[in-house]
Design a protein around this motif. Structure first.
Motif, PDB file in Angstrom:
ATOM      1  N   VAL A 148     -10.205 -41.578 -19.758  1.00 23.72           N
ATOM      2  CA  VAL A 148      -9.505 -42.639 -18.928  1.00 23.72           C
ATOM      3  C   VAL A 148      -9.466 -43.598 -19.242  1.00 23.72           C
ATOM      4  CG1 VAL A 148     -11.390 -41.613 -16.938  1.00 23.72           C
ATOM      5  CG2 VAL A 148     -11.740 -43.562 -18.082  1.00 23.72           C
ATOM      6  N   THR A 149      -7.829 -43.644 -18.981  1.00 18.25           N
ATOM      7  CA  THR A 149      -7.072 -44.629 -19.865  1.00 18.25           C
ATOM      8  C   THR A 149      -5.745 -45.591 -18.672  1.00 18.25           C
ATOM      9  OG1 THR A 149      -5.560 -45.057 -21.765  1.00 18.25           O
ATOM     10  CG2 THR A 149      -5.315 -43.298 -21.404  1.00 18.25           C
ATOM     11  N   ASN A 150      -5.908 -46.548 -18.989  1.00 26.06           N
ATOM     12  CA  ASN A 150      -4.544 -47.475 -18.806  1.00 26.06           C
ATOM     13  C   ASN A 150      -2.832 -47.262 -19.876  1.00 26.06           C
ATOM     14  OD1 ASN A 150      -5.666 -47.928 -16.214  1.00 26.06           O
ATOM     15  ND2 ASN A 150      -6.321 -49.882 -16.868  1.00 26.06           N
ATOM     16  N   THR A 151      -3.069 -46.459 -20.967  1.00 19.02           N
ATOM     17  CA  THR A 151      -2.432 -46.066 -21.440  1.00 19.02           C
ATOM     18  C   THR A 151      -1.012 -45.838 -20.713  1.00 19.02           C
ATOM     19  OG1 THR A 151      -3.817 -45.822 -23.941  1.00 19.02           O
ATOM     20  CG2 THR A 151      -1.254 -45.123 -24.017  1.00 19.02           C
ATOM     21  N   THR A 152      -0.196 -46.473 -20.997  1.00 20.41           N
ATOM     22  CA  THR A 152       1.179 -45.693 -20.664  1.00 20.41           C
ATOM     23  C   THR A 152       2.194 -45.972 -21.254  1.00 20.41           C
ATOM     24  OG1 THR A 152       2.002 -48.582 -20.033  1.00 20.41           O
ATOM     25  CG2 THR A 152       0.543 -47.817 -18.216  1.00 20.41           C
ATOM     26  N   SER A 153       2.179 -45.782 -22.638  1.00 15.73           N
ATOM     27  CA  SER A 153       3.061 -45.471 -23.193  1.00 15.73           C
ATOM     28  C   SER A 153       3.144 -43.947 -23.554  1.00 15.73           C
ATOM     29  CB  SER A 153       3.348 -46.690 -24.241  1.00 15.73           C
ATOM     30  OG  SER A 153       1.872 -45.797 -24.871  1.00 15.73           O
ATOM     31  N   ARG A 154       2.539 -42.961 -23.667  1.00 13.73           N
ATOM     32  CA  ARG A 154       2.411 -41.959 -23.617  1.00 13.73           C
ATOM     33  C   ARG A 154       2.072 -41.213 -22.622  1.00 13.73           C
ATOM     34  NH1 ARG A 154       1.936 -41.225 -29.692  1.00 13.73           N
ATOM     35  NH2 ARG A 154       1.859 -43.164 -30.424  1.00 13.73           N
ATOM     36  N   THR A 155       2.308 -39.991 -22.875  1.00 16.96           N
ATOM     37  CA  THR A 155       2.217 -38.985 -21.832  1.00 16.96           C
ATOM     38  C   THR A 155       0.530 -37.845 -21.666  1.00 16.96           C
ATOM     39  OG1 THR A 155       3.187 -37.141 -22.761  1.00 16.96           O
ATOM     40  CG2 THR A 155       5.041 -38.435 -20.772  1.00 16.96           C
ATOM     41  N   ARG A 156       0.160 -37.167 -21.361  1.00 12.56           N
ATOM     42  CA  ARG A 156      -1.226 -36.684 -21.201  1.00 12.56           C
ATOM     43  C   ARG A 156      -1.078 -35.928 -21.932  1.00 12.56           C
ATOM     44  NH1 ARG A 156      -2.044 -33.887 -17.133  1.00 12.56           N
ATOM     45  NH2 ARG A 156      -4.525 -33.675 -17.121  1.00 12.56           N
ATOM     46  N   ALA A 157       0.056 -34.777 -22.323  1.00  8.46           N
ATOM     47  CA  ALA A 157       0.093 -33.875 -23.112  1.00  8.46           C
ATOM     48  C   ALA A 157       0.529 -34.882 -23.962  1.00  8.46           C
ATOM     49  CB  ALA A 157       1.749 -33.201 -23.182  1.00  8.46           C
ATOM     50  N   GLU A 158       1.132 -36.050 -24.886  1.00  7.53           N
ATOM     51  CA  GLU A 158       1.701 -35.840 -25.900  1.00  7.53           C
ATOM     52  C   GLU A 158      -0.062 -37.505 -26.494  1.00  7.53           C
ATOM     53  OE1 GLU A 158       6.347 -38.173 -25.499  1.00  7.53           O
ATOM     54  OE2 GLU A 158       4.391 -39.378 -24.586  1.00  7.53           O
ATOM     55  N   ILE A 159      -0.562 -37.637 -25.407  1.00 11.41           N
ATOM     56  CA  ILE A 159      -1.885 -38.536 -25.929  1.00 11.41           C
ATOM     57  C   ILE A 159      -2.967 -37.512 -26.498  1.00 11.41           C
ATOM     58  CG2 ILE A 159      -4.027 -39.125 -25.304  1.00 11.41           C
ATOM     59  CD1 ILE A 159      -2.249 -40.645 -23.121  1.00 11.41           C
ATOM     60  N   ALA A 160      -2.761 -35.981 -25.329  1.00 17.11           N
ATOM     61  CA  ALA A 160      -3.799 -35.365 -25.804  1.00 17.11           C
ATOM     62  C   ALA A 160      -3.325 -34.659 -27.905  1.00 17.11           C
ATOM     63  CB  ALA A 160      -3.437 -34.066 -25.096  1.00 17.11           C
ATOM     64  N   ARG A 161      -1.957 -34.506 -27.708  1.00 17.99           N
ATOM     65  CA  ARG A 161      -1.449 -33.985 -29.149  1.00 17.99           C
ATOM     66  C   ARG A 161      -2.034 -35.203 -30.114  1.00 17.99           C
ATOM     67  NH1 ARG A 161       3.295 -32.021 -26.495  1.00 17.99           N
ATOM     68  NH2 ARG A 161       4.068 -33.997 -27.052  1.00 17.99           N
ATOM     69  N   ARG A 162      -2.087 -36.380 -29.978  1.00 15.72           N
ATOM     70  CA  ARG A 162      -2.335 -37.241 -31.030  1.00 15.72           C
ATOM     71  C   ARG A 162      -4.035 -37.718 -31.185  1.00 15.72           C
ATOM     72  NH1 ARG A 162       1.730 -42.200 -32.833  1.00 15.72           N
ATOM     73  NH2 ARG A 162      -0.338 -42.349 -35.308  1.00 15.72           N
TER      74      ARG A 162
END
Length: 267
Positions: A42-56
């Motif tokens: 659960v994140t307030n990250t707003t610079s990447r989409t869920r898919a991008e976060i998962a890949r990273r």
């Protein structure tokens, strides 16, 4: 901690800093997976989409997929669709997260109360701070709000931890804008109760059986505890002893890092 049946995990400052895995974090998550413990990031990250976060994160070795991640933009989209259907939304955000704002009409703003198509936005939406938070952008938001637009913020974090140190975040700008425009923002990400309710629904667990681990004593830990979730603070990321001392409450537990969580849970 034997009663814990699911875990909510913040990302930035807990699992990674500047998207680089913190020592022992990957191994700790693998142990939680091996114990068949349901978890959600659960994140307030707003610079990447869920898919991008998962890949990273997968690239760093974390055993996660997009379905494991709940972001402030995704919760914001659900809020806007429920409370402001068909609204024209002016988005001020660092990073392109439109893929997680499906169903939301995003418009471009100007320095006047009208947008480039001639109609004022119904809602001003604040995401994460960055170069996009310029004077022209903030002043345009101010004028739209003074003209009747609603204000929605994905979060109100004051700062976050990068490899270079602490950087200012949305909350530092939001406070001034609220005061100047004489409005109160609706916050959709952490620490809002709605965000934690969405996370519990995502996992299908109760608050009493769930643990939240984060590096922000207010937005992550105490906010979760107010919802009945067990709160664990890590001494990584944005953790500062003086912030803990000044907080309006105390974490249920404090550990050195996410690497210590499996031992705390006895898993």
């Amino acid at each position: 901690m034997e009663h814990i049946r699911a875990v909510l995990i913040d990302i930035d400052g807990v699992l990674t800093v500047s998207w680089q895995a913190l020592p022992g974090a990957v191994e700790a998550m693998e142990r939680l997976r091996a114990a068949d413990l349901p978890l959600a990031l659960v994140t307030n990250t707003t610079s990447r989409t869920r898919a991008e976060i998962a890949r990273r994160l997968s690239g760093e070795g974390f055993p996660v997929g997009a379905d494991d991640i709940l972001t402030a933009p995704a919760v914001t989209a659900a809020y806007l669709q429920e409370h402001h259907p068909d609204a024209r939304c002016l988005l001020i955000n660092s990073g392109d997260v439109r893929a997680d704002l499906e169903g939301v009409e995003i418009v471009q703003g100007t320095e006047r109360p009208e947008t480039d198509s001639g109609a004022a936005p119904d809602v001003v939406v604040f995401g994460g701070a960055g170069e996009e938070f310029s004077y022209p952008a903030l002043n345009a938001a101010f004028r739209h709000l003074r003209s009747g637009a609603r204000l929605v913020a994905m979060h109100r974090n004051l700062y976050w931890r990068t490899a270079q140190g602490l950087d200012l975040d949305t909350g530092a700008f939001l406070l001034g804008l609220e005061r100047a425009a004489r409005v109160d923002a609706v916050v959709t990400g952490k620490p809002s109760e709605a965000f934690f309710a969405a996370a519990l629904a995502h996992l299908g667990t109760s608050a009493a059986d769930t643990l939240m681990v984060g590096d922000d004593v207010e937005s992550d830990v105490l906010a979760a505890q107010r919802c009945g979730i067990t709160g664990v603070l890590v001494r990584t990321g944005k953790y500062q002893h003086e912030a803990v001392e000044a907080a309006d409450g105390a974490p249920d537990r404090v550990i050195d890092s996410f690497a210590d969580l499996p031992a705390l849970l006895g898993r």
